[in-house]
Design an enzyme around this catalytic site. Structure first.
Site, PDB file in Angstrom:
ATOM      1  N   ARG A  88       0.826  -1.217   0.000  1.00 41.42           N
ATOM      2  CA  ARG A  88       0.000   0.000   0.000  1.00 41.42           C
ATOM      3  C   ARG A  88       0.859   1.266   0.000  1.00 41.42           C
ATOM      4  NH1 ARG A  88      -2.384  -4.072  -0.524  1.00 41.42           N
ATOM      5  NH2 ARG A  88      -4.540  -4.483   0.070  1.00 41.42           N
ATOM      6  N   ARG A 104       0.049   6.947  26.386  1.00 42.01           N
ATOM      7  CA  ARG A 104       0.504   7.588  25.146  1.00 42.01           C
ATOM      8  C   ARG A 104       1.686   6.916  24.465  1.00 42.01           C
ATOM      9  NH1 ARG A 104       2.153   9.490  29.593  1.00 42.01           N
ATOM     10  NH2 ARG A 104       4.294  10.163  29.930  1.00 42.01           N
ATOM     11  N   ASN A 157      13.713  17.013  26.668  1.00 42.67           N
ATOM     12  CA  ASN A 157      14.453  18.091  27.327  1.00 42.67           C
ATOM     13  C   ASN A 157      15.406  18.788  26.366  1.00 42.67           C
ATOM     14  OD1 ASN A 157      17.422  16.999  27.864  1.00 42.67           O
ATOM     15  ND2 ASN A 157      15.993  15.304  28.095  1.00 42.67           N
ATOM     16  N   CYS A 174      19.461  26.014  12.343  1.00 49.60           N
ATOM     17  CA  CYS A 174      19.509  24.921  13.324  1.00 49.60           C
ATOM     18  C   CYS A 174      18.717  25.327  14.566  1.00 49.60           C
ATOM     19  CB  CYS A 174      20.954  24.560  13.663  1.00 49.60           C
ATOM     20  SG  CYS A 174      21.723  25.650  14.874  1.00 49.60           S
ATOM     21  N   CYS A 234       5.708  17.354  30.472  1.00 54.24           N
ATOM     22  CA  CYS A 234       4.570  16.441  30.588  1.00 54.24           C
ATOM     23  C   CYS A 234       4.262  16.163  32.046  1.00 54.24           C
ATOM     24  CB  CYS A 234       4.872  15.121  29.912  1.00 54.24           C
ATOM     25  SG  CYS A 234       5.320  15.333  28.225  1.00 54.24           S
ATOM     26  N   CYS A 275      26.180  27.023  13.707  1.00 56.41           N
ATOM     27  CA  CYS A 275      26.305  27.138  12.248  1.00 56.41           C
ATOM     28  C   CYS A 275      27.395  28.126  11.849  1.00 56.41           C
ATOM     29  CB  CYS A 275      24.997  27.614  11.627  1.00 56.41           C
ATOM     30  SG  CYS A 275      23.616  26.551  11.961  1.00 56.41           S
TER      31      CYS A 275
HETATM   32 ZN   LIG Z   1      22.521  27.481  13.752  1.00 58.07          ZN
END
Ligand SMILES: [Zn+2]
Length: 340
Positions: A11, A70, A130, A170, A186, A247
């Site tokens: 499928r 859950r 976290n 990022c 939670c 970055c």
């Molecule tokens: Zn970054």
């Protein structure tokens, strides 16, 4: 019963954006999922059923009755045995798809084991709860140019964002600082199983797009969704920010392990002790602990109850102590009954 791949995935292969070629890509795909609670369970469930060929399931925790509402891979027997989630997840996956390889890792992702746990995969998925672990994943992923997908849910609300190093912003571009202090979890705000499964479904779809090579179809925004208030929004993620410490500056403070405590709070009313190099002999320790409280163990965990505390110990010496948020009490219990 041996099920042919043609039959199992028929499928999904009919969906033209995947097709037979995409299915082969999935079979060659290698994914690490960090954290196998609610989000992680749903992610792993979908990807394993879709035929992703290799899944590394990394989790530090064990199954408890309050997870069953859950965490879709676990059942009552897993909670009764306090099975580590990675072990229980791998067992369940093998029961519905024996064609793929599952590597279960009972471990707490940390700077020192990051490259061992996260290397050799095409994609990393976030099933954590976290920001500390998410920033660690982000550092490792950006430093090593491995895409990852940020996913989070609490209450009736969830978020997801694809991070393609060098191509998109990022986590540190978007959230330079961890929103610690006032973060809902939670344990404090509860969670709807539908919210977490929605976000995991969205992240799993993005993972499948990536693995089949449909990179252009991947979302480039930070998506948030509230299933109760019927609200959703998308914020443009944009390109990597030159000012970003990861970055732009290539400074990976979380990977360097700076400021990482040896003991951390872990959910409401519990403390984790991050020992990793203290192999524990469960039978021998059970004998020593028996005069001091109730003790039980299987191959994977040892549990020790000494009112009002409950200690869960893993074979590498790591422990989760419930019944306190005082790290000094936790450390002293550990020192007294396991070793200092
Ligand atoms: Zn970054």
């Amino acid at each position: 019963m041996k099920i042919s791949s043609n039959e199992r995935y028929s499928r999904q292969v009919l969906f033209t954006a995947i097709g037979p070629e995409g299915q082969e890509h999935l079979a060659r795909g290698r994914v690490a999922v960090v954290g196998c609670g609610a989000t992680g369970s749903a992610l792993v469930n979908l990807l394993a059923r879709s035929g992703v060929g290799f899944l590394r399931v990394i989790d530090r925790d064990y199954v408890e009755p309050s997870n069953l509402q859950r965490q879709v891979l676990f059942d009552e027997a897993d909670a009764a045995e306090s099975l580590p989630k990675a072990i229980a997840a791998a067992r369940k996956i093998r029961s519905f798809n024996s064609d793929i390889v599952v590597e279960e890792r009972v471990a707490d992702l940390a700077p020192e084991n990051c490259s061992e746990l996260l290397s050799g995969v095409d994609l990393i998925l976030d099933g954590t709860d976290n920001f500390q672990t998410r920033y660690l994943i982000n550092d490792y992923a950006v430093a090593n140019l491995i895409p990852w997908i940020y996913t989070a849910a609490v209450g009736s609300y969830g978020v997801a964002m694809n991070i393609l190093p060098g191509e998109t912003a990022c986590l540190a571009c978007v959230f330079p600082e961890s929103p610690h202090g006032t973060v809902e979890t939670c344990d404090t705000s509860g969670i709807l199983n539908s919210a977490v499964n929605l976000m995991a479904s969205i992240a799993a779809t993005e993972a499948i797009k990536f693995l089949v090579g449909a990179r252009e179809a991947m979302r480039r925004t930070l998506l948030s969704w509230d299933v109760w208030r019927n609200e959703s929004s998308e914020v443009k993620g944009g390109r990597p920010t030159p000012a970003c410490r990861c970055c732009g500056q290539k400074v990976f403070v979380h990977l360097a392990g700076e400021g990482r405590p040896h003991i951390t709070l872990c959910g409401r009313n519990s403390v984790q002790i991050h020992e990793q190099h203290r192999p524990v002999n469960f039978s021998e320790l059970s004998g020593r602990l028996a005069p001091h409280g109730l003790v039980k163990h299987n191959d994977f965990v040892l549990k020790f109850w000494r009112e009002p505390y409950e200690m869960t110990l893993f074979p590498d010496g790591r422990a989760i102590i419930k019944g306190t948020t005082d790290t000094a009490i936790a450390r002293s219990l550990y020192a007294r009954f396991v070793g200092s």
